[in-house]
Write a protein that holds these residues in place. Structure first.
Motif, PDB file in Angstrom:
ATOM      1  N   GLY A 133      36.805  56.285  49.518  1.00  0.00           N
ATOM      2  CA  GLY A 133      36.250  54.958  49.767  1.00  0.00           C
ATOM      3  C   GLY A 133      35.747  54.289  48.509  1.00  0.00           C
ATOM      4  N   LEU A 134      35.087  55.075  47.644  1.00  0.00           N
ATOM      5  CA  LEU A 134      34.595  54.508  46.390  1.00  0.00           C
ATOM      6  C   LEU A 134      35.748  54.010  45.524  1.00  0.00           C
ATOM      7  N   ALA A 135      36.852  54.747  45.502  1.00  0.00           N
ATOM      8  CA  ALA A 135      38.007  54.312  44.712  1.00  0.00           C
ATOM      9  C   ALA A 135      38.533  52.969  45.213  1.00  0.00           C
ATOM     10  N   ILE A 136      38.612  52.810  46.528  1.00  0.00           N
ATOM     11  CA  ILE A 136      39.092  51.544  47.107  1.00  0.00           C
ATOM     12  C   ILE A 136      38.108  50.415  46.817  1.00  0.00           C
ATOM     13  N   HIS A 137      36.821  50.687  46.977  1.00  0.00           N
ATOM     14  CA  HIS A 137      35.814  49.653  46.728  1.00  0.00           C
ATOM     15  C   HIS A 137      35.812  49.220  45.264  1.00  0.00           C
ATOM     16  N   PHE A 138      35.808  50.200  44.350  1.00  0.00           N
ATOM     17  CA  PHE A 138      35.744  49.858  42.926  1.00  0.00           C
ATOM     18  C   PHE A 138      36.996  49.108  42.469  1.00  0.00           C
ATOM     19  N   ARG A 139      38.140  49.473  43.012  1.00  0.00           N
ATOM     20  CA  ARG A 139      39.361  48.746  42.649  1.00  0.00           C
ATOM     21  C   ARG A 139      39.239  47.278  43.038  1.00  0.00           C
ATOM     22  N   ALA A 140      38.750  47.023  44.260  1.00  0.00           N
ATOM     23  CA  ALA A 140      38.585  45.641  44.707  1.00  0.00           C
ATOM     24  C   ALA A 140      37.526  44.914  43.894  1.00  0.00           C
ATOM     25  N   LEU A 141      36.441  45.614  43.551  1.00  0.00           N
ATOM     26  CA  LEU A 141      35.364  44.980  42.796  1.00  0.00           C
ATOM     27  C   LEU A 141      35.785  44.664  41.364  1.00  0.00           C
ATOM     28  N   ARG A 142      36.582  45.550  40.753  1.00  0.00           N
ATOM     29  CA  ARG A 142      37.083  45.258  39.404  1.00  0.00           C
ATOM     30  C   ARG A 142      37.994  44.028  39.418  1.00  0.00           C
ATOM     31  N   ARG A 143      38.833  43.941  40.433  1.00  0.00           N
ATOM     32  CA  ARG A 143      39.711  42.772  40.536  1.00  0.00           C
ATOM     33  C   ARG A 143      38.901  41.502  40.732  1.00  0.00           C
ATOM     34  N   ALA A 144      37.846  41.605  41.545  1.00  0.00           N
ATOM     35  CA  ALA A 144      37.007  40.425  41.775  1.00  0.00           C
ATOM     36  C   ALA A 144      36.317  39.995  40.489  1.00  0.00           C
ATOM     37  N   SER A 145      35.829  40.969  39.711  1.00  0.00           N
ATOM     38  CA  SER A 145      35.168  40.650  38.452  1.00  0.00           C
ATOM     39  C   SER A 145      36.151  40.081  37.440  1.00  0.00           C
ATOM     40  N   ALA A 146      37.357  40.659  37.381  1.00  0.00           N
ATOM     41  CA  ALA A 146      38.360  40.180  36.428  1.00  0.00           C
ATOM     42  C   ALA A 146      38.824  38.775  36.766  1.00  0.00           C
ATOM     43  N   GLY A 147      38.884  38.467  38.073  1.00  0.00           N
ATOM     44  CA  GLY A 147      39.350  37.143  38.496  1.00  0.00           C
ATOM     45  C   GLY A 147      38.260  36.102  38.502  1.00  0.00           C
ATOM     46  N   GLY A 148      37.008  36.530  38.245  1.00  0.00           N
ATOM     47  CA  GLY A 148      35.893  35.582  38.281  1.00  0.00           C
ATOM     48  C   GLY A 148      35.354  35.462  39.688  1.00  0.00           C
ATOM     49  N   VAL A 149      34.073  35.582  39.825  1.00  0.00           N
ATOM     50  CA  VAL A 149      33.429  35.497  41.133  1.00  0.00           C
ATOM     51  C   VAL A 149      32.886  34.106  41.338  1.00  0.00           C
ATOM     52  N   PRO A 150      33.311  33.413  42.384  1.00  0.00           N
ATOM     53  CA  PRO A 150      32.832  32.061  42.608  1.00  0.00           C
ATOM     54  C   PRO A 150      31.381  32.044  43.007  1.00  0.00           C
ATOM     55  N   GLY A 151      30.696  31.082  42.479  1.00  0.00           N
ATOM     56  CA  GLY A 151      29.319  30.877  42.923  1.00  0.00           C
ATOM     57  C   GLY A 151      28.336  31.752  42.204  1.00  0.00           C
ATOM     58  N   GLY A 152      27.412  31.177  41.513  1.00  0.00           N
ATOM     59  CA  GLY A 152      26.377  31.939  40.839  1.00  0.00           C
ATOM     60  C   GLY A 152      25.180  32.100  41.713  1.00  0.00           C
TER      61      GLY A 152
END
Length: 441
Positions: free
Chosen positions: A407-426
Motif C-alpha cells: 500500500g505504501l508503494a502505491i500511495h508514494f507513487r501517486a504522491l510523487r506524481r502529484a508533487s511532480a505535476g504540481g499540486v493545485p491550491g495552496g
C-alpha cells in the motif's frame, strides 16, 4: 510555511472525544455480559462487533466529506469574489447523498440477512430480526459520518467534539437504561442502534450542524459517489487489517494453532493501541491539515512520518524488553511470547500508521484510486502471507509488517506524481475555521 488547522484546545478535545468513545465501547462490553447469560451475551457481542465493522466502512463517508466540503467552500468563495454568483449550487448536498448510501447498505444488509445472520450470530435461530436493528443503525450512522466529515473539513472542531462525545454518551446512557428496564438482547440491540440519532437531535440546537447539513460537494453526483466508493473501500480494507485481523488469522490457521494463539492476539492488540488509537482519532484532523496545506505536497507528510517512525522504533525496543515480562506478570504463565514478536508487532503498527497517513494525503490530493488501491493491496498481501506454511507468530508479524509495504508503494507513487505535476491550491482556511480559536497545528 504551513497554514493552521486546529487549535490547542480543540486538539485536546478531539483526543478526549476519542477516549470517551473508546471508553464507552469498553463499558458496554463490561455491562452486557454481567446482565445477560453467557449464550445471550455472545450473540449480542457478535452483533456489536459486526455493527462496528459497518461503522468502520462508513468511515469513508467522513473522509470524503472532509475533502469535498473543503474544496467546495473554497471554490464557492472564489466564484463569489470573481463573479458574484455561486455556480456550485448545482452540486449535490452531501448529507442526502450520504444518507442514500447508508439506507442502500441497510436495505441490502436486511435483504441478505438470511445468509449472514446465522453465520455472524453463531447460528442462533430466532435472532435474524437483529438484522433490522443493525440495518436501521447503519442507515442512521451514515448521517453521523457525513456530518462529522463536513465539520472536520470546515475546521469546526468544537462542534465536532461535542457531536462525537454526545453520540457516545447517548449510547452508554441507552445501554444502562436497557440494562435496568429491558435487559434482553433486543433491548441492548435497540439501545446500541438508536444512539445514532444524536446528530439528528443536534440539528435542533446547533446552527453549525444545520449549516453542515446543507453543505454541497465539490463535484457532480456521479463523481462524488465514485469517490465515496473509493473511500469506503479503503475504510473497509483498513477495518479488516486493524479490527478484523484476528478473524482472518483464524481463517488461515488450524484450529489448534489459533486456539493456542491467545498471547499473540493480546500482543497484537496492545502493540497497536499506542499508535493506532490516537491516529484513528485524529485522521480527520490529518485530512483537514493536508487539505489546508495542499501546496506543500509530500513535504506536509514529513513531520508526521518522522514522529511515527520515532515512536515505532522506541516502542519496538521497549516492547521487546518489557512486553513478554508484562504479559506473563498480568495474564499468567500461559501468556508466553518471544521478544522479537512483540518488537516486530510494534514496527508493524508503525507501518499501518504510515499507511493511514499516506492514505489521508492521497485523499486530500484527490488521488482516490491510489487511496483505495493501497489499502486493498495491503490487505490482499497480508492475507497471502498468512497462508504461508510457517509458525503462526511469524506469519502474523510478516503479514502486518510486509502487507502495508504494498500500500505504501502505491500511495508514494501517486504522491510523487502529484508533487511532480504540481499540486493545485495552496494553503487556505475554509469558512468557520476553528470556530474562532487560535490554531497551532
Amino acid at each position: 510555511m504551513t497554514s493552521p488547522t486546529i487549535g490547542r484546545r480543540s486538539f485536546i478535545g478531539v483526543g478526549a472525544a476519542s477516549l470517551v468513545s473508546a471508553g464507552v465501547g469498553f463499558a458496554v462490553l463490561l455491562i452486557v455480559p454481567k446482565v445477560l447469560d453467557s449464550a445471550a451475551a455472545t450473540i449480542f457481542i457478535a452483533f456489536w462487533s459486526f455493527l462496528f465493522v459497518w461503522y468502520g466502512i462508513l468511515g469513508g463517508l467522513s473522509a470524503e466529506s472532509t475533502r469535498a466540503v473543503h474544496n467546495s467552500d473554497r471554490a464557492r468563495e472564489a466564484r463569489a469574489r470573481d463573479s458574484g454568483t455561486d455556480a456550485a449550487a448545482r452540486a449535490p448536498r452531501m448529507l442526502p447523498v450520504g444518507l442514500g448510501v447508508g439506507v442502500t447498505l441497510g436495505v441490502l444488509l436486511w435483504a441478505s440477512s438470511f445468509w449472514w445472520a446465522p453465520l455472524v450470530l453463531h447460528n442462533a435461530e430466532g435472532y435474524g430480526w437483529l438484522a433490522v436493528a443493525l440495518s436501521c443503525s447503519v442507515a442512521l450512522y451514515s448521517g453521523h459520518a457525513t456530518i462529522v466529515g463536513i465539520l472536520g473539513g470546515r475546521l469546526q472542531w468544537p462542534t465536532y467534539v461535542r457531536l462525537v462525545i454526545g453520540d457516545s454518551l447517548l449510547r452508554i446512557t441507552l445501554i444502562v437504561v436497557a440494562a435496568i428496564v429491558a435487559a434482553t438482547i433486543a433491548g441492548f440491540a435497540v439501545a446500541a442502534s438508536v444512539a445514532c440519532v444524536a446528530w439528528l437531535i443536534g440539528l435542533l440546537f446547533s446552527p453549525t450542524l444545520r449549516s453542515a447539513a446543507v453543505a454541497r460537494a465539490d463535484v457532480g453526483l456521479g463523481p462524488f459517489l465514485r469517490r465515496i466508493g473509493h473511500a469506503c473501500l479503503a475504510s473497509g480494507s483498513s477495518a479488516i487489517l486493524v479490527v478484523g485481523f484476528p478473524v482472518i488469522l483464524s481463517l488461515t490457521s488450524s484450529e489448534a494453532a489459533y486456539t493456542a494463539a491467545a498471547p499473540l492476539l493480546v500482543a497484537v492488540t496492545f502493540t497497536r493501541a499506542p499508535l493506532l488509537i490516537p491516529l484513528n482519532a485524529y485522521q480527520g484532523v490529518a485530512i483537514a491539515h493536508f487539505l489546508n496545506n495542499r501546496g506543500a505536497g509530500l513535504r506536509a507528510l514529513v513531520p508526521v512520518a518522522r514522529l511515527i517512525v520515532l515512536i515505532a522504533v522506541v516502542g519496538a525496543v521497549l516492547g521487546a524488553l518489557l512486553g513478554p515480562w508484562l504479559l506473563v506478570l498480568y495474564y499468567g504463565p500461559d501468556y508466553v511470547i518471544s521478544p522479537w514478536t512483540v518488537g516486530g508487532l510494534v514496527i508493524a503498527a508503525g507501518m499501518l500508521a504510515l499507511l493511514t497517513i499516506t492514505g489521508a494525503l492521497c485523499l486530500a490530493l484527490d488521488r482516490h484510486n491510489a487511496y483505495s488501491g493501497g489499502w486493498i493491496a495491503s490487505t490482499v498481501l497480508a492475507v497471502l502471507i498468512l497462508l504461508l506454511p510457517v509458525d503462526i507468530e511469524l506469519r502474523a508479524v510478516l503479514a502486518l509488517l510486509i502487507g502495508p509495504v504494498a500500500g505504501l508503494a502505491i500511495h508514494f507513487r501517486a504522491l510523487r506524481r502529484a508533487s511532480a505535476g504540481g499540486v493545485p491550491g495552496g494553503p487556505s482556511v475554509p469558512p468557520g475555521g476553528g470556530e474562532g480559536e487560535g490554531a497551532t497545528a
